[in-house]
Structures are given as structure tokens and as C-alpha cells.
Design an enzyme around this catalytic site. Structure first.
Site, PDB file in Angstrom:
ATOM      1  N   LYS A 134       2.054  10.189 -14.619  1.00 25.50           N
ATOM      2  CA  LYS A 134       3.100  10.720 -13.743  1.00 25.50           C
ATOM      3  C   LYS A 134       4.478  10.247 -14.204  1.00 25.50           C
ATOM      4  CE  LYS A 134       4.007   9.001  -9.632  1.00 25.50           C
ATOM      5  NZ  LYS A 134       3.926   8.644  -8.202  1.00 25.50           N
ATOM      6  N   ASP A 152       3.013  13.893  -7.736  1.00 27.12           N
ATOM      7  CA  ASP A 152       3.158  12.817  -6.770  1.00 27.12           C
ATOM      8  C   ASP A 152       2.450  13.235  -5.479  1.00 27.12           C
ATOM      9  OD1 ASP A 152       4.823  14.690  -5.577  1.00 27.12           O
ATOM     10  OD2 ASP A 152       6.393  13.223  -5.109  1.00 27.12           O
TER      11      ASP A 152
END
Length: 240
Positions: A134, A152
């Protein structure tokens, strides 16, 4: 006429792609200024800010980073930092000892292997201490212009509410959504979903009655559909 939830039962692959891309287009019109809400000026600053953002709001990180970035300007500065001083500077972001370890470790690897520069490849970024997929995609998309999907909590929630995927693993979600949306849109799609999740499509009570993609959303009705009631749920930044 009251709106109804989209019904993806028996939806073909082509119909799913078309619906996903329509949602993306509407969100692009709704949030034309969608961008990374972490403040930064270069890849190193974004990398540090993203590490700090774990379990912390962007608003809080942006309160901490001006002094941090003024003191530590290079990877060598972070690698040679006084640990206790760095910990104190980032304490308010939470998990400050672990984050200090990640930042100093990451900086040392940058100095040892990359001449102090942040690499522009995911394969290299994910090998840095404290950097997962991420974080790597955030840095690639916003600092290097390399398309990437940032999965997220908001992105996970909305991609499932839209029935783009039933996956719960972030990497599987990334690949599933990436197959629906053109690669050139991946970075901005991530920002649009995050902005929409923060402002309208909340985790507990989404503001369905004022949602711009309500007609395309199978989860319409999860939150209040009455427009005045839903409007009271809409949030504006900066987010705390």
C-alpha cells in the site's frame, strides 16, 4: 421518484466493467481535485509521511511533518538521527517507536543500496523497512506518476459496497479492481474512493440520500436515503 439500489444479480462481466467505469467517471466529476492529502514535496517526504500515517490521520501527520521535514532533509539525516529526538517529534502519530525503527531502517537501506534516493519500482520499495504494498503504491502513484491502486480501509469498504469484488485480502482487491478500471486511472481512482469514503460513504452510516453514485450502488439504503437527513452526515476535510 425514489432511487433504488442497483441490482448486480446475474451481472455479466461486461456490465460490471461498464458500471465500475461509470462510477469512476461520476466520482471524477464529483471530486475533480481529489489528491493525496498528505503534504510532501519529494518522494522521501511522501515515503516518511506515509509510514507515519499508519493508524493515524492525515491531518495529524500534516501537523507533525513541517518541523520533521525541516530538520531531516535527506535519507542520511534520518539514518543518523538521534533516536529519542526523532521519537519525540513523531510521538503524536502513535506507535512512534515502531515508526522510528521503520524510518531509520528505511533511510539506512536507501543510503546503503540506492545512493540515498527513493527507488521508483515497487519491487524495490516493498523491501524497505516499514514499507508494504500500500505504501509503495502511494509513493509510486503520487511521487513518480506510476499508476497504482492504494487499498486502504476506505477503498476496501467501497469496492465491496459497489460489488466490484467480494475479496477481503488487499492484494486480491487491488488486482480485482485493476481488472475493471483502465491502468491510467488507478492512482486517481484510489484518491476518489478515499475522498468519497471520508466524505459520504462512511463505514457506519453512509449518506446514501446524497450520494452521487446511488443509482449504480447495490448497497444503496445502507444509510439514510432521506436527502435532508443524509446531508447532515456529509463531512468535509481536513479529517481528524
Amino acid at each position: 421518484m425514489p432511487r433504488k439500489a442497483a441490482d448486480p444479480a446475474g451481472e455479466s462481466r461486461l456490465a460490471l466493467v461498464r458500471r465500475a467505469r461509470r462510477i469512476n467517471r461520476i466520482l471524477a466529476e464529483t471530486y475533480p481535485d481529489a489528491h493525496c492529502e498528505l503534504d510532501f514535496h519529494n518522494p522521501l517526504e511522501l515515503l516518511v509521511a506515509t509510514i507515519l500515517s499508519a493508524q493515524c490521520t492525515d491531518k495529524r501527520v500534516n501537523m507533525v511533518t513541517p518541523l520533521l521535514f525541516a530538520k531531516y532533509r535527506t535519507a542520511a539525516d534520518y539514518a543518523a538521527a538521534d533516536r529519542s529526538e526523532l521519537e519525540q517529534m513523531i510521538r503524536s502519530t502513535g506507535f512512534f517507536r515502531a515508526k522510528t525503527n521503520s524510518i531509520m531502517g528505511m533511510a539506512q537501506v536507501l543510503c546503503d543500496r540506492y545512493g540515498g534516493e527513493v527507488p521508483g519500482r515497487q519491487a524495490d520499495l516493498v523491501k524497505l523497512p516499514g514499507v508494504g504494498r500500500k505504501t509503495a503504491n502511494v509513493v509510486l502513484g503520487d511521487a513518480f506518476g506510476v499508476p497504482g491502486i492504494t487499498v486502504d480501509t476506505h477503498f476496501q469498504r467501497l469496492s465491496r459496497r459497489f460489488r466490484w469484488t467480494a475479496e477481503t485480502d488487499p492484494v486480491k482487491i487491488e488486482h480485482a479492481v485493476g481488472d475493471l478500471i483502465p491502468k491510467r486511472d488507478w492512482t486517481l481512482l484510489s484518491h476518489r474512493l478515499i475522498w468519497h469514503g471520508r466524505r459520504i460513504c462512511h463505514a457506519r452510516t453512509p449518506a446514501c440520500g446524497v450520494c452521487p453514485v446511488a443509482a449504480l450502488c447495490p448497497s444503496y439504503g445502507t444509510g439514510p436515503t432521506d436527502e435532508p437527513k443524509a446531508a447532515k452526515l456529509v463531512r468535509t476535510g481536513p479529517f481528524s
